[in-house]
Every structure is written in structure tokens, then in C-alpha cells.
Scaffold this motif. Sequence first.
Motif, PDB file in Angstrom:
ATOM      1  N   LEU A 204       6.750  11.765 -18.204  1.00 35.29           N
ATOM      2  CA  LEU A 204       8.027  11.345 -18.775  1.00 35.29           C
ATOM      3  C   LEU A 204       7.836  10.296 -19.865  1.00 35.29           C
ATOM      4  N   GLY A 205       6.592   9.898 -20.110  1.00 36.80           N
ATOM      5  CA  GLY A 205       6.325   8.981 -21.202  1.00 36.80           C
ATOM      6  C   GLY A 205       6.204   7.536 -20.791  1.00 36.80           C
ATOM      7  N   ALA A 206       6.145   7.247 -19.483  1.00 38.95           N
ATOM      8  CA  ALA A 206       5.994   5.859 -19.043  1.00 38.95           C
ATOM      9  C   ALA A 206       4.582   5.376 -19.330  1.00 38.95           C
ATOM     10  N   THR A 207       4.453   4.103 -19.683  1.00 35.20           N
ATOM     11  CA  THR A 207       3.115   3.536 -19.803  1.00 35.20           C
ATOM     12  C   THR A 207       2.549   3.392 -18.397  1.00 35.20           C
ATOM     13  N   LYS A 208       1.242   3.101 -18.314  1.00 35.09           N
ATOM     14  CA  LYS A 208       0.637   3.041 -16.988  1.00 35.09           C
ATOM     15  C   LYS A 208       1.255   1.921 -16.161  1.00 35.09           C
ATOM     16  N   PHE A 209       1.527   0.785 -16.821  1.00 40.16           N
ATOM     17  CA  PHE A 209       2.107  -0.317 -16.061  1.00 40.16           C
ATOM     18  C   PHE A 209       3.516   0.016 -15.602  1.00 40.16           C
ATOM     19  N   GLU A 210       4.287   0.672 -16.482  1.00 41.90           N
ATOM     20  CA  GLU A 210       5.645   1.083 -16.092  1.00 41.90           C
ATOM     21  C   GLU A 210       5.593   2.027 -14.896  1.00 41.90           C
ATOM     22  N   THR A 211       4.584   2.906 -14.896  1.00 40.71           N
ATOM     23  CA  THR A 211       4.422   3.815 -13.760  1.00 40.71           C
ATOM     24  C   THR A 211       4.233   3.029 -12.471  1.00 40.71           C
ATOM     25  N   VAL A 212       3.325   2.046 -12.531  1.00 39.04           N
ATOM     26  CA  VAL A 212       3.030   1.269 -11.324  1.00 39.04           C
ATOM     27  C   VAL A 212       4.241   0.452 -10.912  1.00 39.04           C
ATOM     28  N   TRP A 213       4.850  -0.195 -11.878  1.00 42.97           N
ATOM     29  CA  TRP A 213       5.907  -1.167 -11.574  1.00 42.97           C
ATOM     30  C   TRP A 213       7.208  -0.497 -11.165  1.00 42.97           C
ATOM     31  N   LYS A 214       7.549   0.614 -11.851  1.00 38.41           N
ATOM     32  CA  LYS A 214       8.866   1.218 -11.621  1.00 38.41           C
ATOM     33  C   LYS A 214       8.827   2.432 -10.715  1.00 38.41           C
ATOM     34  N   VAL A 215       7.643   2.995 -10.483  1.00 39.63           N
ATOM     35  CA  VAL A 215       7.581   4.202  -9.656  1.00 39.63           C
ATOM     36  C   VAL A 215       6.751   3.985  -8.386  1.00 39.63           C
ATOM     37  N   VAL A 216       5.515   3.490  -8.570  1.00 42.20           N
ATOM     38  CA  VAL A 216       4.635   3.355  -7.401  1.00 42.20           C
ATOM     39  C   VAL A 216       5.100   2.210  -6.501  1.00 42.20           C
ATOM     40  N   LEU A 217       5.381   1.065  -7.093  1.00 43.82           N
ATOM     41  CA  LEU A 217       5.750  -0.111  -6.291  1.00 43.82           C
ATOM     42  C   LEU A 217       7.028   0.109  -5.481  1.00 43.82           C
ATOM     43  N   PRO A 218       8.093   0.674  -6.079  1.00 40.94           N
ATOM     44  CA  PRO A 218       9.272   0.967  -5.248  1.00 40.94           C
ATOM     45  C   PRO A 218       8.937   1.893  -4.092  1.00 40.94           C
ATOM     46  N   GLY A 219       7.943   2.763  -4.261  1.00 36.43           N
ATOM     47  CA  GLY A 219       7.555   3.671  -3.192  1.00 36.43           C
ATOM     48  C   GLY A 219       6.951   2.956  -1.994  1.00 36.43           C
ATOM     49  N   VAL A 220       6.362   1.776  -2.229  1.00 32.19           N
ATOM     50  CA  VAL A 220       5.724   1.071  -1.113  1.00 32.19           C
ATOM     51  C   VAL A 220       6.535  -0.159  -0.712  1.00 32.19           C
ATOM     52  N   ARG A 221       7.818  -0.211  -1.091  1.00 35.01           N
ATOM     53  CA  ARG A 221       8.566  -1.450  -0.849  1.00 35.01           C
ATOM     54  C   ARG A 221       8.751  -1.742   0.641  1.00 35.01           C
ATOM     55  N   LYS A 222       8.845  -0.664   1.465  1.00 28.02           N
ATOM     56  CA  LYS A 222       9.003  -0.911   2.899  1.00 28.02           C
ATOM     57  C   LYS A 222       7.768  -1.606   3.456  1.00 28.02           C
ATOM     58  N   ILE A 223       6.611  -1.170   2.989  1.00 29.87           N
ATOM     59  CA  ILE A 223       5.381  -1.799   3.454  1.00 29.87           C
ATOM     60  C   ILE A 223       5.315  -3.237   2.950  1.00 29.87           C
ATOM     61  N   LEU A 224       5.773  -3.456   1.721  1.00 30.12           N
ATOM     62  CA  LEU A 224       5.786  -4.826   1.195  1.00 30.12           C
ATOM     63  C   LEU A 224       6.691  -5.711   2.048  1.00 30.12           C
ATOM     64  N   ILE A 225       7.876  -5.181   2.403  1.00 30.07           N
ATOM     65  CA  ILE A 225       8.794  -5.968   3.239  1.00 30.07           C
ATOM     66  C   ILE A 225       8.142  -6.255   4.595  1.00 30.07           C
ATOM     67  N   GLY A 226       7.574  -5.214   5.201  1.00 29.09           N
ATOM     68  CA  GLY A 226       6.952  -5.385   6.514  1.00 29.09           C
ATOM     69  C   GLY A 226       5.832  -6.402   6.499  1.00 29.09           C
ATOM     70  N   VAL A 227       4.958  -6.302   5.510  1.00 30.94           N
ATOM     71  CA  VAL A 227       3.808  -7.200   5.489  1.00 30.94           C
ATOM     72  C   VAL A 227       4.247  -8.620   5.121  1.00 30.94           C
ATOM     73  N   THR A 228       5.337  -8.737   4.371  1.00 35.90           N
ATOM     74  CA  THR A 228       5.846 -10.076   4.068  1.00 35.90           C
ATOM     75  C   THR A 228       6.374 -10.744   5.339  1.00 35.90           C
ATOM     76  N   ILE A 229       7.064  -9.956   6.181  1.00 29.84           N
ATOM     77  CA  ILE A 229       7.535 -10.518   7.453  1.00 29.84           C
ATOM     78  C   ILE A 229       6.336 -10.907   8.324  1.00 29.84           C
ATOM     79  N   LEU A 230       5.327 -10.035   8.326  1.00 33.27           N
ATOM     80  CA  LEU A 230       4.111 -10.313   9.091  1.00 33.27           C
ATOM     81  C   LEU A 230       3.478 -11.630   8.621  1.00 33.27           C
ATOM     82  N   ALA A 231       3.398 -11.791   7.303  1.00 32.17           N
ATOM     83  CA  ALA A 231       2.821 -13.008   6.732  1.00 32.17           C
ATOM     84  C   ALA A 231       3.682 -14.218   7.066  1.00 32.17           C
TER      85      ALA A 231
END
Lengths: 319, 300
Positions: A204-231
Motif C-alpha cells: 500500500l506504499g507504507a514506509t518500513k517504519f509506518e508498517t511497524v508503527w501503524k500495522v505491526v504494533l497495533p497487532g501486538v497491543r494486547k501483549i503490550l498491555i499484558g506485559v505492562t501490567i506484569l511489569a
Amino acid sequence: MSFRRVLAVFAGILPASLVAVIVFLAVYSWPAVRFNGVGFVTSSTWNLGNTYGSPILRDGVQVLPGAHYGILFLVAGTLLSTLLALVIAVPVGVGAAIFLAEAVPGQLRLWLSFLVELLAAVPSVVFGLWGYAVLIPLLGHTIFPIMQRLLGFVPFLGGPTGSGYGLLTAGIVLSLMIVPLIAATLRDAILAEPMVVRESAAALGATKFETVWKVVLPGVRKILIGVTILATGRALGETMAVLMVSGNALNYLPPNIYSPISTMAAFIVSQLDSALQDPTGLAVRSLAEVALMLSVISVGVNTLARLVLYRAGLKDARV
Amino acid sequence: MSGAALTGEEAPFPQREAARLGRMRRRRMQSLLGWGLCALGFGLLAFAMGWILLLVLLRGISALTPKVFLEVTQGTGGGLLNAIEGTLLIGAGSMLLAVPLGVAAGMYAAQFKHSWFASAIRFMADVLVGVPSIVLGYFGYITMVEGLGWQFSLAAACITIAILCLPYICRTTELALSQVPAAMQEAAFALGAGEGRVAWRIALPVAMPGILTGVLLAFAISVGETAPLIYTAGWSSYLWNGQLVRSPVGYLTYAIWAFINEPFASANALAYAAALLVTLIVLLISIAARLVLLRRQGAR
């Protein structure tokens, strides 16, 4: 008995010990719980009373005259230092995870990731030693005064900067201790995201960082929330490092971010000797009440974290 | 957005073309900035790790004399022989208790993984990991040191640290056992082996490297712990007298915590020497465990 039964008996020791810890703490601290009531968490006075006076009977409990136990200042210190640690650790951890997962090629990633995991292995007391010997002089003499001069108009960032022992120092040391957990878990989660997601974004024309920031990271947000609570749970219960850098404040709420504090966990260590001076034993039982509160909080926080992580499909989160 | 890009290519609209280029440039700059911030995040971590290691290595090595290994602590000077011995005793004693129980729990969770009790063990282990070590220390204090009248002692310290290490051993054992190929175990079942024989003779030997890695890591945790020991082991400047109860033991982490606050250079030197020993043991074990893991992954 069948193999399974025998194994279950031995295996059952682990759950039993967790239950035993909470039950024993609850039973032991019960007289203190009854005596202290709600005031335990709403007042900021920890006073053993007159240790030379003869014990009097109050509310059915033997107490020293003038004894009063309130730990609001500990609750505040614990929550504020944990909050500061998270404010620092979450962005740093996310950044480090993205860097390790997406910016570094295979073999190098292995070694750099290893460096982060080694940081997690460093014992708490060594963090405390570093904080005491390096961080406190640096912060107290140089950085805090500069911060106060530049940012003094912001609430909680003005006022006396003290000696370097205090809330912000504890927050910084705590953040270093929990950031490896966040970074390593998130890195694994990012690496596990399917490649097709990235390819679609790139198409779709996203730069690599846009891919990570706007597509990959939202995909792992549940894990981010979980590990933040763990921390969060880790930071709440951290003892030695906080004990060595927090300044062990007694009976007051921190007026600013540089002020000395104490946390529930550190207080249990720093007060045992003095609590033993109470012949009625109520001080030791009140410390047990602190430990009970801390264990109930940490069980709650960890249960929540695990539920979020299990839901996110992470059954074998790092321990 | 896409409309602008299309028209930019099809027809000469210089303003739109310029806007498109500007947007591209901005996006590229944003990406560059993003990567920079991520690298900064990692850089901060690596920097802190390097700084801590450097402090411990530099100060520790200059404090490390033969006396540290040969003499016991005397006041604020002397050596750390008592603490080294105590740390190893506590580590060995707690492993003696925690390994059989932790491996049993992990084995149950792996071999009967669909039962409710296995889920309970897994969940309780995950929660127990999160219980602050000082809470376990206080538990040890009221039950064993006070309740049973053991006073500060090796037994109280070992049992407390064993509880602390149980969940780590349990989870690594479970993980290692769950990676044993199911076909292997089914073959054994088909030949008439019972559950016990399959678990002991088939699954356990195959999973052994993984389990040992977990035990090593648990040992490293026992070496690095401080807070629960202050409440259970106490501190002693003498060598162990062979008593399990009613006799405190020294340990290295106590020396770090207590001696760094002393106003004497000799005490501070002991603290740094202890920090070097503890850090080296813990990091070397972590590196060894990691290498074992890497080799197994590489072999597969």
C-alpha cells in the motif's frame, strides 16, 4: 497409588505454598487489621507509640500508648514510583523492541537481545549499588538542580531538589529493572507477527517504519498491555534497589518529584528492627499487614496480567 | 490522497506534485525520526547495562584480594569467606528442596496438560512468580523464624528461597517436557509402558537439558536474592557451624547492601568485591544457559 496421584501430591506443594503465604500473613496480621481499621490506608502516621510505656488494652488488642499505624505515605510512594517507572520504561521498552525486531539483522539481533536479557538477570541489590554509587551523586548534584531551574514552573518539578535520594531516582532505577521484561516480550511478539501483514502494508506504499508503527504494533497491543501490567507488578514489589535509593522517608507525602519516599516493600525491610522494639508485637503484625496488602495487590495485578496475556495467545510468557 | 497521487502522474498539476513530494519527504523524515527514537531506546538500555557492569567490574576487581576468599568478615574488614560459603549453602539447600517439587509440578502440568489441576498449577506458578520476594521473606519470618522458633537460620532461608524458585523450575520443566515429541511418548505407550515409565524413562531424559537450564537459572536467582534472606538467614561473620536452625548464616548480597553504607573504605571494598562475585556468578550462569539453548535451537 497411581503415578498420577503421587505426582499430584508433590506438584501440589507449589500452589499450596502460594495459598499458605497469603493465609499465614492474613491470620498473623489479623489483630493489626482489626486495630488499624480503615485508617491504615488513609493516614500517614506510622508511630509505634511510647515503647517505654506499659501496654494498654484498646479494641481488644494490647497496644502501646499512642500507637498509630497509617501507611498512606507508603501507598503513595509505591504508586508514584511505579508510575514514574512505567512512564520511562514503556516508551524505552517499545523502542528497544522495535529496534531489535525490525532494524537489526539476524545474528546481531541475537547478541543485542542477549544484552537486554542480561540486564534482567542483574540482581536487584546490584541495581541498588549502582544507583547509590553512581546515579544519586549525578542526579543530586547536577541533573536535579538543572531540571528544577529549567522546569521549576511545572507542578511537582519545582521546590527543593534534595540530595538525590528520592522518588525520581527510585523511578529511574525501577524502570531499568522492568524494561528488559517489556522489551524482550514485545520483541518476540513483533517477530511472531505474520509476514503477510508487513507485505500488505508495504504494497500500500507504507514506509518500513509506518508498517511497524501503524500495522505491526497495533497487532501486538494486547501483549503490550499484558506485559505492562506484569511489569507494574514487578515494580510494585521491588525491594532492595528502592530501599537503597529512595531515601526511606517516614510519615510524609512527597511534595515534589525529588522528595525522599518509601515504598511498601522497602518499608518492610527498613522497619523490622524498630518494629521488634514493640513488646506487644503489634508493630510486627502491622508490618505483616503491609506484606499482606502487598501480596494481595501483586496477586491481583499478576492475575490480571496473565489473563490479558493468555487471551492474547501468550501461554508461556517469560517468567 | 491517492487522488492527488494519480492526478500528479496523469496531468501536469505542479502544485499537487509539489504537495505530494512534500508529503513524501515528511513521511520519510518521520520514519527516520521513528527509527532514531527506537535506536535511542535500545541505546539507553545498552548504556545502562554497560555502566552497571563497568562499575561492578572496575571497583570489584580492585577490591578483590586473596583475603576475600580466605578470611571471614571481621567488623568492617577481613574477607568474605563466610558469605561465599553461606551463599553456596543457601543456593544448594534451596535447590535440594525446589528441584524435586518444581520438576514434579512442571511434569504434572506437561504430562496431564488438559486437566484442571495442570491449569491451576500453571496459573499459580505464574502468580507466585509475581509475589514480591520480600513478602515471601516475611512469610518465612513469621512462620519459621518466629513461629517455629528456628530463629535466623539456614533452614528458614533455604525453604523461603525454595518457594521463590519453585515457579521458575516448574515453568521451565513444563516447557522442556512439552517440546518432547508426542510420537516418542505414544510409541512407548504402545509398547505397554505406563504413565510413570513414560514420564521418567522417555520424557524426562529427552527434556533434561532444558530442565537443567531452568535449575541453573533458579540457582542464579537464589544467589542474587537479598530481601527474603534479611528476614530468614540473618547475617553471621562466622563460618557455618553445621546447624540447620538457631544459627544465622552470612551471604554475599547482604555484604553489598550493608557494607556500602558503612563509612569505612574497607567495608566499601568488601561490598564491591561481593557485588563482583554475585554479578559474575549470575551473568555467567545466564550466558551458559543461553548458549545451551542456542545450541539446541541450532541443532534442530
